[in-house]
Design a protein around this motif. Sequence first.
Motif, PDB file in Angstrom:
ATOM      1  N   PRO A   1       0.811  -1.224   0.000  1.00  0.00           N
ATOM      2  CA  PRO A   1       0.000   0.000   0.000  1.00  0.00           C
ATOM      3  C   PRO A   1       0.842   1.271   0.000  1.00  0.00           C
ATOM      4  CG  PRO A   1      -0.171  -1.184   2.099  1.00  0.00           C
ATOM      5  CD  PRO A   1       0.573  -2.066   1.157  1.00  0.00           C
ATOM      6  N   TYR A   2       2.113   1.146   0.400  1.00  0.00           N
ATOM      7  CA  TYR A   2       2.968   2.334   0.473  1.00  0.00           C
ATOM      8  C   TYR A   2       3.715   2.598  -0.830  1.00  0.00           C
ATOM      9  CZ  TYR A   2       1.716   1.476   5.238  1.00  0.00           C
ATOM     10  OH  TYR A   2       0.991   1.242   6.376  1.00  0.00           O
ATOM     11  N   ALA A   3       3.612   1.672  -1.775  1.00  0.00           N
ATOM     12  CA  ALA A   3       4.249   1.837  -3.089  1.00  0.00           C
ATOM     13  C   ALA A   3       3.380   1.116  -4.117  1.00  0.00           C
ATOM     14  CB  ALA A   3       5.674   1.274  -3.074  1.00  0.00           C
ATOM     15  N   PRO A   4       2.280   1.772  -4.539  1.00  0.00           N
ATOM     16  CA  PRO A   4       1.330   1.097  -5.433  1.00  0.00           C
ATOM     17  C   PRO A   4       2.023   0.560  -6.684  1.00  0.00           C
ATOM     18  CG  PRO A   4       0.582   3.335  -4.865  1.00  0.00           C
ATOM     19  CD  PRO A   4       1.933   3.175  -4.286  1.00  0.00           C
TER      20      PRO A   4
ATOM     21  N   GLY B   1       6.337   3.361  -7.590  1.00  0.00           N
ATOM     22  CA  GLY B   1       5.168   3.321  -6.714  1.00  0.00           C
ATOM     23  C   GLY B   1       5.197   4.420  -5.669  1.00  0.00           C
ATOM     24  N   VAL B   2       6.345   4.616  -5.050  1.00  0.00           N
ATOM     25  CA  VAL B   2       6.470   5.645  -4.006  1.00  0.00           C
ATOM     26  C   VAL B   2       6.271   7.029  -4.636  1.00  0.00           C
ATOM     27  CG1 VAL B   2       8.094   6.727  -2.405  1.00  0.00           C
ATOM     28  CG2 VAL B   2       7.916   4.235  -2.471  1.00  0.00           C
ATOM     29  N   LYS B   3       6.824   7.231  -5.832  1.00  0.00           N
ATOM     30  CA  LYS B   3       6.674   8.509  -6.544  1.00  0.00           C
ATOM     31  C   LYS B   3       5.188   8.771  -6.846  1.00  0.00           C
ATOM     32  CE  LYS B   3       8.727   9.854 -10.681  1.00  0.00           C
ATOM     33  NZ  LYS B   3       9.810   9.912 -11.734  1.00  0.00           N
ATOM     34  N   GLU B   4       4.527   7.736  -7.308  1.00  0.00           N
ATOM     35  CA  GLU B   4       3.106   7.813  -7.658  1.00  0.00           C
ATOM     36  C   GLU B   4       2.276   8.191  -6.427  1.00  0.00           C
ATOM     37  OE1 GLU B   4      -0.403   7.342  -9.931  1.00  0.00           O
ATOM     38  OE2 GLU B   4       1.689   7.749 -10.427  1.00  0.00           O
ATOM     39  N   ARG B   5       2.626   7.569  -5.290  1.00  0.00           N
ATOM     40  CA  ARG B   5       1.888   7.811  -4.055  1.00  0.00           C
ATOM     41  C   ARG B   5       2.067   9.273  -3.604  1.00  0.00           C
ATOM     42  NH1 ARG B   5       2.360   6.317   1.819  1.00  0.00           N
ATOM     43  NH2 ARG B   5       0.188   6.072   2.414  1.00  0.00           N
ATOM     44  N   LYS B   6       3.327   9.737  -3.694  1.00  0.00           N
ATOM     45  CA  LYS B   6       3.615  11.123  -3.271  1.00  0.00           C
ATOM     46  C   LYS B   6       2.868  12.116  -4.162  1.00  0.00           C
ATOM     47  CE  LYS B   6       8.066  10.615  -0.944  1.00  0.00           C
ATOM     48  NZ  LYS B   6       9.469  10.374  -1.279  1.00  0.00           N
ATOM     49  N   ARG B   7       2.793  11.776  -5.458  1.00  0.00           N
ATOM     50  CA  ARG B   7       2.121  12.653  -6.416  1.00  0.00           C
ATOM     51  C   ARG B   7       0.643  12.802  -6.046  1.00  0.00           C
ATOM     52  NH1 ARG B   7      -0.634  12.520 -10.932  1.00  0.00           N
ATOM     53  NH2 ARG B   7      -0.930  10.280 -10.779  1.00  0.00           N
ATOM     54  N   LYS B   8       0.039  11.708  -5.576  1.00  0.00           N
ATOM     55  CA  LYS B   8      -1.393  11.710  -5.249  1.00  0.00           C
ATOM     56  C   LYS B   8      -1.693  12.432  -3.934  1.00  0.00           C
ATOM     57  CE  LYS B   8      -3.128   7.686  -7.793  1.00  0.00           C
ATOM     58  NZ  LYS B   8      -3.218   6.231  -7.681  1.00  0.00           N
ATOM     59  N   GLU B   9      -0.674  12.460  -3.041  1.00  0.00           N
ATOM     60  CA  GLU B   9      -0.927  13.025  -1.707  1.00  0.00           C
ATOM     61  C   GLU B   9      -1.019  14.554  -1.748  1.00  0.00           C
ATOM     62  OE1 GLU B   9       0.991   9.478   1.044  1.00  0.00           O
ATOM     63  OE2 GLU B   9       2.064  11.375   0.841  1.00  0.00           O
TER      64      GLU B   9
END
Lengths: 302, 302
Positions: free
Chosen positions: A237-240, B294-302
């Motif tokens: 969940p922390y790195a989709p 994935g982490v980049k994608e998550r940060k972008r969404k936050e």
Amino acid sequence: MKVKIVEVGLRDGLQNERTILSTAYKQQIAGKLIRAGIRHLEVTSFVHPRWIPQLADAEQLVSQLPVNTAVTYRALVPNCKGLERALPTPVNEFAVFMSASETHNLKNINKSINETFPVLADVVNLAQQHGKKVRGYVSTVFGCPYEGKVSVSRVSMICEKLFEMGVYEVSLGDTIGVATPAGVKEVLGDLLTQFPAERLAGHFHDTRGTGLANAFVALEMGISTLDSSFGGLGGCPYAPGAAGNLATEDLIYLLHGMGVETGIDLDALCETSLFAGKLLGKKLPSKVLQSYVGVKERKRKE
Amino acid sequence: MKVKIVEVGLRDGLQNERTILSTAYKQQIAGKLIRAGIRHLEVTSFVHPRWIPQLADAEQLVSQLPVNTAVTYRALVPNCKGLERALPTPVNEFAVFMSASETHNLKNINKSINETFPVLADVVNLAQQHGKKVRGYVSTVFGCPYEGKVSVSRVSMICEKLFEMGVYEVSLGDTIGVATPAGVKEVLGDLLTQFPAERLAGHFHDTRGTGLANAFVALEMGISTLDSSFGGLGGCPYAPGAAGNLATEDLIYLLHGMGVETGIDLDALCETSLFAGKLLGKKLPSKVLQSYVGVKERKRKE
């Protein structure tokens, strides 16, 4: 050497998949896993159905699992309410869970670490009254998405509390897949001065490709219980989009290379993962699985 | 501890990719790899262009690489004809190759193992006359697609012959990615009784997910030169669709976890792989890369 493989795909894998499988499909997968030789299955979680919709069919599922006395079925329970739902079912064992990181614990179960202990102690107590064994999960042992590095002494303190409550085994979770073999050596090196190896299990994720190397280091240090997920089912969940649990196929391949008899038929396991992958509409990440498909494809063309 | 990472993506990676990249794109990738901190690049192979169309632009490519005295560029040469094409170019080092399996050697270079030695000896001799160092590759060290297990004594005999010719280092290749940590221990354990660790390199493939665990075992046994491919570029001709070389990102993550300074910027390396993946129209398999995305994608969404 004997290694116990705890197949957590139906629980830890599916709870991180977007697609919700029907109870009938989950039951079919369980049957195939058992025919492939899996003997320890974590099948679901008795949390509130709203929390994890993928596992909302817990009661229904566990009432329809293949009857096989050689197989241990385990379910997660967050508290006594969950355990009370699970106790009348055919589930053989339960598992409680908490985090080694204060922030992660708070975000995940809405309690501080100290507030969590009595809740879990009540679960273990009630389960034992019904003659059931309980495993303890400690998550974020090797790193937390909020706090970064987690102190080994806190992990050790939590293990001690869990053993005092009566859990028979603690599974050390690399929840976000940040552990490296060097980190595993450090943490296990410390914990093994306090707890016997047979009471600890390794629960590695492959988010950064280190899952199998970490499992190997744990095995070399005497850990003989490892958690994994068929096909590498699940995600982070922390790195989709990134990988989740260590794939059971990859672990089995490693173990067979070490001459460890697992009783698991790797081809049958791969076929199970292909079946599940089709249902989920995705290619499961296990490398052994992908190689199995590639070799099959090549033979078909020849 | 110092570890030398030999980036083989432009050669071993690209030769197993279906898409043929233009010389300009390869040059751009080389530039990005160097800016990310890579210092040892195997860039191409001077085989007959018909053999490997992906690398048919060898002369053109090596004449357009970034000029950087800190960087070693290496090219594969199958024989003196190949070396003669490569000698006038800015390539710093060469590599010869053969297989530890009689059948694989025959299928791959159309000669028996014994017939291969004089051909390679001539190459090493000619290269040395021009003041150039030569590496030796031995493939199928841990298993062969045709013969299965390969005898360690044959590997050892080949290493000895190669060192006698004057190669400065032998890279032990798990060409089809079948090695497990137990197998690596066995083979290296034997070889290290005869050859110093600093003259051996590990070349692992990740076809069955064991690449990183194998690399870790090799490091623990004193091997300090490892080959890898950015993004895990490449594949396995014996299992189409399966993974190829160990990913440089995953190796770097492991090394940084061990406290080994590599001088490589992992984010810059991931961006290079993303660039190459876009050109090739595919998601490269490195787990660290997927987690980075994935982490980049998550940060972008936050």
